[in-house]
Scaffold this motif. Structure first.
Motif, PDB file in Angstrom:
ATOM      1  N   LEU A 168      50.419  27.827  44.987  1.00  0.00           N
ATOM      2  CA  LEU A 168      49.819  28.091  43.678  1.00  0.00           C
ATOM      3  C   LEU A 168      48.794  27.015  43.378  1.00  0.00           C
TER       4      LEU A 168
ATOM      5  N   ASP B 188      43.957  30.799  37.646  1.00  0.00           N
ATOM      6  CA  ASP B 188      45.191  30.439  38.358  1.00  0.00           C
ATOM      7  C   ASP B 188      45.207  31.289  39.613  1.00  0.00           C
TER       8      ASP B 188
ATOM      9  N   ILE C 288      46.804  32.363  43.499  1.00  0.00           N
ATOM     10  CA  ILE C 288      47.912  32.359  44.442  1.00  0.00           C
ATOM     11  C   ILE C 288      47.357  32.587  45.844  1.00  0.00           C
TER      12      ILE C 288
ATOM     13  N   ARG D 260      44.612  35.673  45.553  1.00  0.00           N
ATOM     14  CA  ARG D 260      44.500  36.526  44.365  1.00  0.00           C
ATOM     15  C   ARG D 260      44.466  35.655  43.107  1.00  0.00           C
TER      16      ARG D 260
ATOM     17  N   LEU E 114      45.776  35.149  39.474  1.00  0.00           N
ATOM     18  CA  LEU E 114      46.985  35.568  38.759  1.00  0.00           C
ATOM     19  C   LEU E 114      46.640  35.915  37.309  1.00  0.00           C
TER      20      LEU E 114
ATOM     21  N   GLY F 251      51.107  34.079  34.838  1.00  0.00           N
ATOM     22  CA  GLY F 251      51.651  34.360  36.178  1.00  0.00           C
ATOM     23  C   GLY F 251      52.041  33.098  36.930  1.00  0.00           C
ATOM     24  N   ALA F 252      51.194  32.072  36.841  1.00  0.00           N
ATOM     25  CA  ALA F 252      51.476  30.837  37.568  1.00  0.00           C
ATOM     26  C   ALA F 252      52.662  30.109  36.942  1.00  0.00           C
TER      27      ALA F 252
ATOM     28  N   LEU G  49      55.862  31.913  38.117  1.00  0.00           N
ATOM     29  CA  LEU G  49      56.211  31.666  39.519  1.00  0.00           C
ATOM     30  C   LEU G  49      56.668  30.215  39.728  1.00  0.00           C
TER      31      LEU G  49
ATOM     32  N   ALA H 250      54.337  41.123  36.333  1.00  0.00           N
ATOM     33  CA  ALA H 250      54.445  39.908  37.137  1.00  0.00           C
ATOM     34  C   ALA H 250      55.432  40.111  38.285  1.00  0.00           C
TER      35      ALA H 250
ATOM     36  N   PHE I 282      53.933  42.461  40.851  1.00  0.00           N
ATOM     37  CA  PHE I 282      52.946  41.715  41.639  1.00  0.00           C
ATOM     38  C   PHE I 282      53.658  40.848  42.682  1.00  0.00           C
ATOM     39  N   ALA I 283      54.703  40.143  42.229  1.00  0.00           N
ATOM     40  CA  ALA I 283      55.412  39.239  43.133  1.00  0.00           C
ATOM     41  C   ALA I 283      56.010  40.000  44.310  1.00  0.00           C
TER      42      ALA I 283
END
Lengths: 238, 277
Positions: free
Chosen positions: A145, A174, A176, A187, A189, A193-194, A197, A223, A226-227
């Motif tokens: 990240l 942010d 990833i 990508r 985020l 999102g960051a 994670l 989120a 996406f993960a």
């Protein structure tokens, strides 16, 4: 062409001097410098594109002098380059340069990281069950990240494209960097999102992590989707 | 004891992977630099693992510093051991050179004087390497840009003595012999005549570049020149077919160009086999 140099310490020391190009030692000096700068140029193509080849090679040469490699493998040699660029006074005006280099260092690390066995979309069904908020997940070794005050990922992508398209906006990003299988993926985020994670990575459950996210626009189902679609999660091992 | 097939091979470059998989065994073996496969995972290991299923493999180290004054880097030796155990290559080779000193990696293959002391050190380092890897290794002759006043051996005699004492084999780089011969002013044919060719387990061929002052640089970025092909032919005529690698590390061409260069070596090996039969 016969040299009286008889100790490897003296020989090695002479490789750090840049005078005396008339000597055949200069060939070894050049070989060393070119090999190390080439290794950095391969790992940092967008950084090089931003400043141009001549500038990059001069900056990389200064880095080599400040951070000579310790081990006989160069796969991770550029890890310290982003921090060096951040403190490199001549490049201070290019404020985003260090962040693009950080992204490229992360891409290099993801490329060589240990293969992991993350959970895929199929495992999403776990999370629809009761108690899903209690589930703890970890990020695989292939995930990195990065938070940037600049559009680091967009700048990186545009500078790898054949022709550069200028950016209309300069949002913070942010980012990833991950490698679900063999290809490294970068990508941007969505908001929060960051934070989410990172909270998972610190060992928080899904519910705890979501509660820790400050961004009002944070969308937990999105989120998680996406993960899992990017194979960012693996079973958490305490 | 395993050995490479007595055929022409090529350096493996990741950008050729798709073309190699699509092709039908265009070369007899592949060689990779050990240090490029010391990451934990990812595409390098995935590609090498796939290649290994279909082809004989040579692992070529460029960072052990066998010619160094200091003790070998045990951590690096262990990395090499792990790599050799994982891929079980038909051949492992390193260089008669040094590349680390005082805890720093100098990223070049540096020359050493040929004396009784360096002979002892090189043999000790080869003994240690062969003990850790549990196999015989091949040692490659360097490209030289200078020589040492204190040397007491010529290179062929030094290498002969290393082979006799350590039991290692040789990786004969014919282009390196040519480059050194021009830079230091000796006759490459005489050099080859004094080398123990029976110990040669692999040959390297590569292109070099020429500086304005006439010095040759072992650049691995061009086709093999005719004079080197001629020396190569003389070696094969004397020693018989030997596994032969085309090295191309800079300005790497498309896969068919590399295959065509390997085919030239293969033709010479085939011609010899026909004459011998």
């Amino acid at each position: 062409m016969t040299t009286p140099l008889n100790s490897q310490a003296r020989f090695a020391a002479s490789l750090h001097q840049f005078e005396g190009a008339e000597s055949h030692l200069a060939i070894h000096r050049n070989n060393r410098m070119a090999a190390l700068i080439d290794a950095l140029a391969i790992a940092f193509p967008a950084t090089q594109r931003i400043v141009g080849e001549e500038y990059f090679r001069a900056m990389a040469g200064a880095f080599v002098c400040a951070h000579p490699p310790r081990a006989p493998l160069l796969l991770a040699y550029g890890d310290e380059l982003p921090a060096y660029i951040a403190a490199f006074a001549p490049a201070a005006e290019i404020s985003y340069l260090a962040d693009v280099a950080r992204l490229e260092a992360a891409v290099m690390r993801a490329y060589h990281a240990a293969d992991d066995h993350p959970l895929g979309v199929a495992e999403l069904k776990w999370l629809t069950q009761e108690g899903a908020a209690e589930v703890r997940l970890a990020l695989p070794a292939t995930v990195f990240l990065l938070r940037s005050r600049f559009p680091a990922a967009t700048l990186w992508e545009r500078n790898l494209a054949e022709s550069f398209v200028p950016l209309a906006e300069w949002p913070a990003e942010d980012v990833i960097v991950c490698r679900p299988a063999l290809d490294v993926i970068v990508r941007v985020l969505p908001p929060g999102g960051a934070d989410f994670l990172e909270a998972l990575q610190r060992g928080h459950s899904i519910g705890e992590a979501a509660a820790l996210v400050a961004a009002p626009a944070f969308d937990l189902p999105a989120a998680l989707a996406f993960a899992f679609s990017h194979c960012l999660a693996r079973p958490f091992a305490a | 004891m395993t050995e490479l097939p007595r055929r022409a091979g090529a350096s493996f470059k990741p950008q050729h992977f798709a073309a190699i998989i699509a092709s039908q065994r265009a070369v007899g073996f592949f060689e990779v630099h050990a240090e490029n496969y010391m990451g934990a995972g990812g595409p390098p290991h995935a590609m090498l693992g796939k290649l290994r299923q279909d082809y004989p493999l040579s692992i070529h180290g460029v960072g052990l510093s066998i010619g160094g004054e200091e003790a070998l880097d045990e951590a690096h030796l262990q990395r090499l051991r792990v790599l050799c155990e994982r891929y079980a290559p038909e051949s492992f080779s390193e260089h008669l050179a040094w590349s680390s000193h005082g805890g720093e990696f100098l990223a070049d293959l540096l020359p050493l004087p040929y004396t009784d002391d360096t002979l002892q050190t090189v043999c000790d380092h080869i003994d240690r390497t062969q003990a850790v890897l549990g196999r015989r290794i091949l040692l490659e002759n360097p490209s030289l840009y200078l020589s040492f006043a204190e040397s007491r051996f010529e290179e062929p005699e030094f290498l002969s003595e290393v082979v006799r004492r350590s039991g290692c084999g040789l990786l004969l780089d014919v282009n390196n012999v040519f480059v050194s011969s021009v830079n230091l002013g000796f006759d490459p044919a005489q050099y080859l005549a004094r080398l123990p060719l029976a110990a040669v387990g692999e040959i390297h061929l590569a292109g070099h570049s020429v500086m304005a002052n006439g010095t040759l640089i072992d650049s691995h970025g061009a086709p093999v020149i005719d004079a080197v092909w001629a020396l190569y032919q003389s070696v094969i005529a004397r020693a018989g077919a030997i596994a032969t690698l085309i090295e191309w590390d800079r300005d790497v061409p498309a896969w068919p160009v590399l295959v065509a260069e390997a085919a030239k070596a293969e033709a010479i090996l085939t011609q010899h086999r026909c004459q011998a039969a």
